[in-house]
Scaffold this active site. Sequence first.
Site, PDB file in Angstrom:
ATOM      1  N   LYS A  54       0.838  -1.205   0.000  1.00  0.00           N
ATOM      2  CA  LYS A  54       0.000   0.000   0.000  1.00  0.00           C
ATOM      3  C   LYS A  54       0.871   1.253   0.000  1.00  0.00           C
ATOM      4  CE  LYS A  54      -3.807  -2.466   2.199  1.00  0.00           C
ATOM      5  NZ  LYS A  54      -4.459  -2.876   3.461  1.00  0.00           N
ATOM      6  N   GLN A  98      -4.137  -1.487   9.733  1.00  0.00           N
ATOM      7  CA  GLN A  98      -3.985  -2.813   9.126  1.00  0.00           C
ATOM      8  C   GLN A  98      -4.563  -3.882  10.054  1.00  0.00           C
ATOM      9  OE1 GLN A  98      -2.894  -3.366   5.939  1.00  0.00           O
ATOM     10  NE2 GLN A  98      -3.583  -5.459   6.305  1.00  0.00           N
ATOM     11  N   ASP A 121     -10.563   3.322   4.806  1.00  0.00           N
ATOM     12  CA  ASP A 121     -10.868   1.898   4.617  1.00  0.00           C
ATOM     13  C   ASP A 121     -12.383   1.657   4.574  1.00  0.00           C
ATOM     14  OD1 ASP A 121      -8.886   0.106   4.071  1.00  0.00           O
ATOM     15  OD2 ASP A 121      -8.246  -0.130   6.157  1.00  0.00           O
TER      16      ASP A 121
END
Length: 286
Positions: A54, A98, A121
């Site tokens: 990412k 994460q 997200d």
Amino acid sequence: MVGKQISGKEIAQQLREGLRDQVLNAGCFRKRPPKLAAVMVGDYPASKIYVSAKQKACQEICIDSELFHLPQSTTQLQLQNCLDFLNNNPAVDGILLQLPLPAHLSDQTAILAIDPEKDVDGLHPISLGKLLAGQPGFRPCTPAGVMHLLQATGVVLQGKHAVVIGRSFIVGKPMALLLAAKGSDCTVTLAHSQTQNLPELCQSADILVAALGRPEFVKGSWIKQGAVVIDVGINRLPSGKIVGDVSFEDACQRASAITPVPGGVGPMTIAMLLKNTVDSAIKRLS
Ligand code: NAD
């Protein structure tokens, strides 16, 4: 019929090039580039790979990214403090936490601590609530990536029967909502581990999205002739080979279009994270 492969890799590349142009040319980014803060707790090897992919993707399109790597021993309060710091930092447009977190920490509590305005997200209950209510907001990256793939491939969705296998809040449930939303207009069946007659159900799907995390579980004979098959699964076999949730070679014989694993949905997830970050930055800097 031999299925046409939907190249998530190529479609994600096009999306990333468009985002790069936006970052380099939009007036609001003369002040500063968009910034993504990635938070990782512990040293779970898969998380390290995902986070570094990412960050690399950010670099390629000139998004500033910074990793906050916290030790395995981090407490929920320490994680909350880190997220608060990022929430209050006006130079941060998006926060990527994460997952999964180490077992002693709660994913849900941590997600709740993220400012919904920086929830790139799309997993905060406010973002998910906006999705449910049909309001604009950050959409979870993987299902949003699948929608982009379907649109870019020209798949007609209206009135089609979509079967989504898997009911996680990260993939399956938001996927079902996006497919059923006004504008997409699918009739959706959400299947899960307790669903009965799954093969028959799949055989009635014009669009089949597999997100159950079981290697090659969906057999070719379950696929309706001409169906569009989206394989979200990422499973590592003991041999080290990565396969999806669909038995790819068999499914190709019946599907009109199908995503490969790897190179299908995976690249789209990252591209949508970048898109959410750029959108967030535009909102904050305009
Ligand atoms: P999860 O484990 O949270 O959820 C799996 C779901 O599948 C559950 O809702 C369960 O009810 C359902 N399920 C399990 N066994 C089943 C069965 N036998 N029949 C029907 N349903 C069954 O997983 P997740 O986070 O939603 O991820 C699913 C898969 O997608 C995994 O392989 C994961 O690695 C992958 N994934 C890929 C991406 C990507 O970017 N491509 C992103 C997220 C997840």
